[in-house]
Design a protein around this motif. Structure first.
Motif, PDB file in Angstrom:
ATOM      1  N   PRO A  99       0.803  -1.219   0.000  1.00  0.00           N
ATOM      2  CA  PRO A  99       0.000   0.000   0.000  1.00  0.00           C
ATOM      3  C   PRO A  99       0.838   1.273   0.000  1.00  0.00           C
ATOM      4  O   PRO A  99       0.501   2.245  -0.689  1.00  0.00           O
ATOM      5  N   SER A 102       2.675   1.698  -3.503  1.00  0.00           N
ATOM      6  CA  SER A 102       1.665   2.033  -4.508  1.00  0.00           C
ATOM      7  C   SER A 102       1.197   3.473  -4.340  1.00  0.00           C
ATOM      8  O   SER A 102       1.070   4.221  -5.323  1.00  0.00           O
ATOM      9  N   ARG A 103       0.960   3.861  -3.109  1.00  0.00           N
ATOM     10  CA  ARG A 103       0.507   5.229  -2.847  1.00  0.00           C
ATOM     11  C   ARG A 103       1.531   6.241  -3.369  1.00  0.00           C
ATOM     12  O   ARG A 103       1.166   7.276  -3.949  1.00  0.00           O
ATOM     13  N   LEU A 106       1.400   6.272  -7.342  1.00  0.00           N
ATOM     14  CA  LEU A 106       0.212   6.961  -7.832  1.00  0.00           C
ATOM     15  C   LEU A 106       0.297   8.462  -7.560  1.00  0.00           C
ATOM     16  O   LEU A 106      -0.156   9.276  -8.370  1.00  0.00           O
ATOM     17  N   TYR A 169      -8.063   1.252  -7.370  1.00  0.00           N
ATOM     18  CA  TYR A 169      -6.949   0.292  -7.361  1.00  0.00           C
ATOM     19  C   TYR A 169      -6.257   0.312  -6.004  1.00  0.00           C
ATOM     20  O   TYR A 169      -5.979  -0.739  -5.415  1.00  0.00           O
ATOM     21  N   GLN A 170      -5.975   1.498  -5.490  1.00  0.00           N
ATOM     22  CA  GLN A 170      -5.321   1.609  -4.196  1.00  0.00           C
ATOM     23  C   GLN A 170      -6.173   0.961  -3.109  1.00  0.00           C
ATOM     24  O   GLN A 170      -5.662   0.240  -2.242  1.00  0.00           O
ATOM     25  N   GLU A 174      -5.152  -2.271  -0.733  1.00  0.00           N
ATOM     26  CA  GLU A 174      -5.204  -2.237   0.730  1.00  0.00           C
ATOM     27  C   GLU A 174      -6.152  -3.302   1.283  1.00  0.00           C
ATOM     28  O   GLU A 174      -5.927  -3.827   2.376  1.00  0.00           O
ATOM     29  N   PRO A 191       1.069  -0.870  -9.871  1.00  0.00           N
ATOM     30  CA  PRO A 191       0.741   0.537  -9.602  1.00  0.00           C
ATOM     31  C   PRO A 191       1.216   1.465 -10.721  1.00  0.00           C
ATOM     32  O   PRO A 191       0.533   2.438 -11.060  1.00  0.00           O
ATOM     33  N   SER A 195      -1.184   3.858 -12.916  1.00  0.00           N
ATOM     34  CA  SER A 195      -0.928   5.298 -12.965  1.00  0.00           C
ATOM     35  C   SER A 195      -0.826   5.790 -14.400  1.00  0.00           C
ATOM     36  O   SER A 195      -1.331   6.866 -14.737  1.00  0.00           O
TER      37      SER A 195
END
Length: 277
Positions: A99, A102-103, A106, A169-170, A174, A191, A195
């Motif tokens: 998570p 990926s965060r 993005l 997606y995020q 999670e 990710p 994006s």
């Protein structure tokens, strides 16, 4: 200072710096603003180009405060106009996504483009060009759920709907449901894929909504697999080769005012031309 202003994000090294070098050579009357998060590296990169028309301006595309300060600098120091905005800043992790990673991806690759574009859009001059660095990995066939593909390619898509799609997606990552929901799952790239699908869709939406009288051009392109820190030593293209398509689009190639385009690998190898996606 040149009469026209170009902005390149994430340009303290690699492909971004390569784009700045080419623009400085091919646009002799322009001011080129090289942006990056790290001030020391950014200033060193700008100095390395060896042109008095290349200037470093700090910018972190993930920070609303930094974007606001950047827009303030554009207004105070550079005439409050932008003739070229090249969204190059990017981030990729090759390890299985978490998570947090990926965060971060993005935030730079999609939301950073979205936020900066919104902030700078009022400063775009008549006939300006917006070029977004996308990727072959933005191919929507990697989405295993037909509903996900339909959502991101819908003819009535909006920027807000893209925000929600990327955010879903995020949320799935999670919740541990990315596979069952039909998102890409291979390696550390999902990710990044998501994006880049998001920014390609955003280019299409922005181009469709653009006032034709302003004559602003939007394009998304793939520079190819480039030997940079992100691309790795085994990549098949040099930085100069990777800069070819974005610089061509930035300096007048590819698409006409108010249109959108997607260009893969090289300007000589076009899958789509103006307005076809």
């Amino acid at each position: 200072m040149g009469s026209r202003v170009a902005v390149v994000t994430g340009a303290n090294k690699g492909l971004g710096l390569g784009i700045v070098e080419r623009l400085a050579a091919e646009l002799p009357d322009w001011t080129i603003l090289l942006t990056a998060r790290d001030e020391a590296r950014g200033r060193a990169a700008a100095s390395s180009v060896g042109s008095p028309r290349v200037h470093f301006v700090p910018l972190d595309v993930t920070s609303s405060d930094s974007i606001a300060a950047f827009v303030g600098t554009l207004k105070a120091d550079w005439g409050g106009r932008v003739d070229l905005l090249c969204h190059n800043a990017g981030l990729l992790f090759r390890t299985p996504p978490t998570p947090d990673t990926s965060r971060s991806v993005l935030a730079v690759n999609f939301y950073g483009v979205r936020s900066l574009q919104t902030a700078v859009d009022p400063l775009l001059a008549r006939g300006a060009r917006v070029v977004v660095l996308a990727s072959r990995l933005a191919d929507v066939t990697s989405l295993r759920a037909p509903g996900l593909r339909a959502a991101i390619t819908a003819p009535d898509l909006t920027a807000e709907a893209i925000d929600a799609w990327v955010g879903s997606y995020q949320a799935a990552l999670e919740a541990g449901t990315v596979e069952v929901d039909g998102w890409p799952v291979t390696g550390g790239l999902p990710p990044y894929r998501v994006s880049k699908m998001g920014v390609v869709a955003l280019v299409r939406v922005l181009a469709a909504a653009e006032d034709p009288s302003r004559g602003v051009t939007f394009a998304a392109c793939c520079p190819g697999w480039v030997r940079t820190d992100m691309g790795g030593a085994s990549a098949t293209s040099t930085i100069a080769q990777g800069a070819d398509t974005p610089v061509w689009l930035a300096t007048g190639g590819g698409v006409g005012p108010g249109k959108s385009g997607r260009f893969w690998a090289s300007r000589k190898e076009l899958d789509f031309v103006a307005g076809d996606f």
